[in-house]
Each structure stands twice: as structure tokens, then as C-alpha cells.
Write an enzyme that holds these catalytic residues in place. Sequence first.
Site: not given
Ligand code: SAH
Length: 294
Positions: A141
Site C-alpha cells: 500500500s
Molecule cells: N498490508 C500490505 C498490503 C498488502 S495488499 C502492505 O503492507 O502493503 C492486500 C493483501 O490482502 C494481498 O496480499 C491479498 O492477498 C490479501 N488478501 C485479500 N483478501 C484476503 C483475505 N480474505 N484474507 C487474507 N488476506 C487477503
Amino acid sequence: MTDNAKRFPLTLSSVVDQKSKTDHSKRSVATPQTATKNAAWESSRPVPVPRTASGAAPTPSVNRSMARPAQTASHVERSDSMVSDGVRKAMVDRVARQGVNDARVLAAMEAVPRHMFMEPGLSSQAYIDASLPIGHHQTISQPYIVARMIEIMRDNQQGGVLNRVLEIGTGCGYQAAVLSLVAKEVYSIERIKPLHELARSNLRPLRIANIRLHYGDGMLGLPQVAPFDGIILAAAGLEVPQALLDQLTIGGRLVAPVGSRHQVLQLIQRTRKFDWTSTTLEDCHFVPLRAGTV
Ligand code: SAH
């Protein structure tokens, strides 16, 4: 400075004092953006590099793999880390100008080496204000939204004290690392196995003792360790799963992007056992929340 903050093997300069001098009067809103668009746009621009007192810019490298052969490894590592400290400080100043006021959050953002969560080819872009690809069609993000969500979660009746927090969507582990500096215990769930493992290996060198990573469907939460003082969703669903609302403490705060093409950041507060209030904050853009594991 907290005990948690001291756990990082990093230079944690006196950021809290510096932040209090920042002008926060201008509050701006994050614009929706896609990782690919950002990456393409930003790759055509130089990385923002802090000026030295004399006005000269140091080498804009935060990538350890770009070490110059004429210098010793330790010399290069030291100067690279000084440059990334400076570029990270510039990122935090920008996040503050965008409207994030919470000094504790800004200090945490300054402490976490964001470039260590990127693949080497992208680490020179680690401190731009953009989400960037981390593989498997997912993104890390943008710094502003990471800081903003944590600031909203901390703005609670306990003066920002957070004992146990939950993150849905570990991705590369960056936000979990920032959270580890503002909460006593951080739990983070990822549904894509290779990303769960990537986060593990990204976090290992930082030796953070208060993060627990889980592989699973975050829409179910973690009933076995609930309740949580705060929950952050890093992926957008059409609505927030009831299971997560049920896992908030009374007084707990959940921050989540909601929507599909048009998404808004929502704050949900649990006011009583069966009462939650919802506030819509600002536009945002996240990858989708999906059920199940892969
Ligand atoms: N927190 C991260 C952002 C990752 S993007 C950062 O530090 O930048 C969002 C993430 O959410 C992705 O890796 C995606 O696989 C995950 N995601 C989507 N749906 C999910 C779910 N139901 N359970 C766990 N993770 C999920």
C-alpha cells in the site's frame, strides 16, 4: 520512543519532536490510483533525494545490490543506509503534509525500512507515495494510506493504547512492521501462501518479537485470539465481514476500504456488544478482498 521502537536495529532519530513542528493545516485526500499506473509514472521521475546542508544531493540509492565495487561493503552499506534514512524522512514529511498528524505513527513510518519489503528492482522507488507491485497481482500500500489507517485506528478512547490488533492482508509485511511499533501484539493474516512466506522472510532480519503471521482467510478473522482493539483491512470488500465486527473489543476500531470500482475508507466502532457505528472517511483504492486461500 517506545520499547517496541527500540527493538528495531535502526537509527530512530528524534522524530517525534521534529514532527510536532510540522504544519498540518493543509489536509489533502488520497486519490485513487493503481500500482501499475503509479509504477510506470514514478519510474519516469527521479527518486526524491534529501539535500545536504550544502545543497548537494547524496547518491539516490537505497538498493544494496547497487554497491559500487571501488568501495568496501561496509562503507557502501553505511552510506546506503544513510541515504535511505534521508529519503524515508522525506517520505514521512510528505505524509505529514498530506494530513497525518499522529506523531507516534509518523515515528513508526520513519523507523521501518520500506525498501526492505520490495523486490530489488523496485527498491529505489520504495519511498515514493505510491502502491507498488509485490507479485501475485497484489501491492504494497502507498505510505500515506498505511499511515492514515493506523492513525484512525489509534484515535480511540484509550489515548491510542492498542493491546492486540489484527491486519487482514499481510502482503509483503510492511504495514505489519509499522503496526508493531504502535501496538503490543500484532496478528496478520494472508490468504496467498507465497506472500505469507515472503512477509516472513522480509520481517525476519528486523527481528520483531510482537508480530504473529497467519496463513488463512482473513475474512474469518482469528476467533481463537480475539478480541482485538483494532482491525485493519488492507483489501477492499463490498462489505466488512460480520466475523471481524464480532472480534472487536467494545470501544474497538476497524478501518477498512469498502467498495469495488469506487472505494471509500470506512471506520467502524463497536460501541456495545450488539452496536457498531460506521463513518465514511475518504476515497481510496485497494486490491480486492477475496475469500478462501491459495
Ligand atoms: N498490508 C500490505 C498490503 C498488502 S495488499 C502492505 O503492507 O502493503 C492486500 C493483501 O490482502 C494481498 O496480499 C491479498 O492477498 C490479501 N488478501 C485479500 N483478501 C484476503 C483475505 N480474505 N484474507 C487474507 N488476506 C487477503
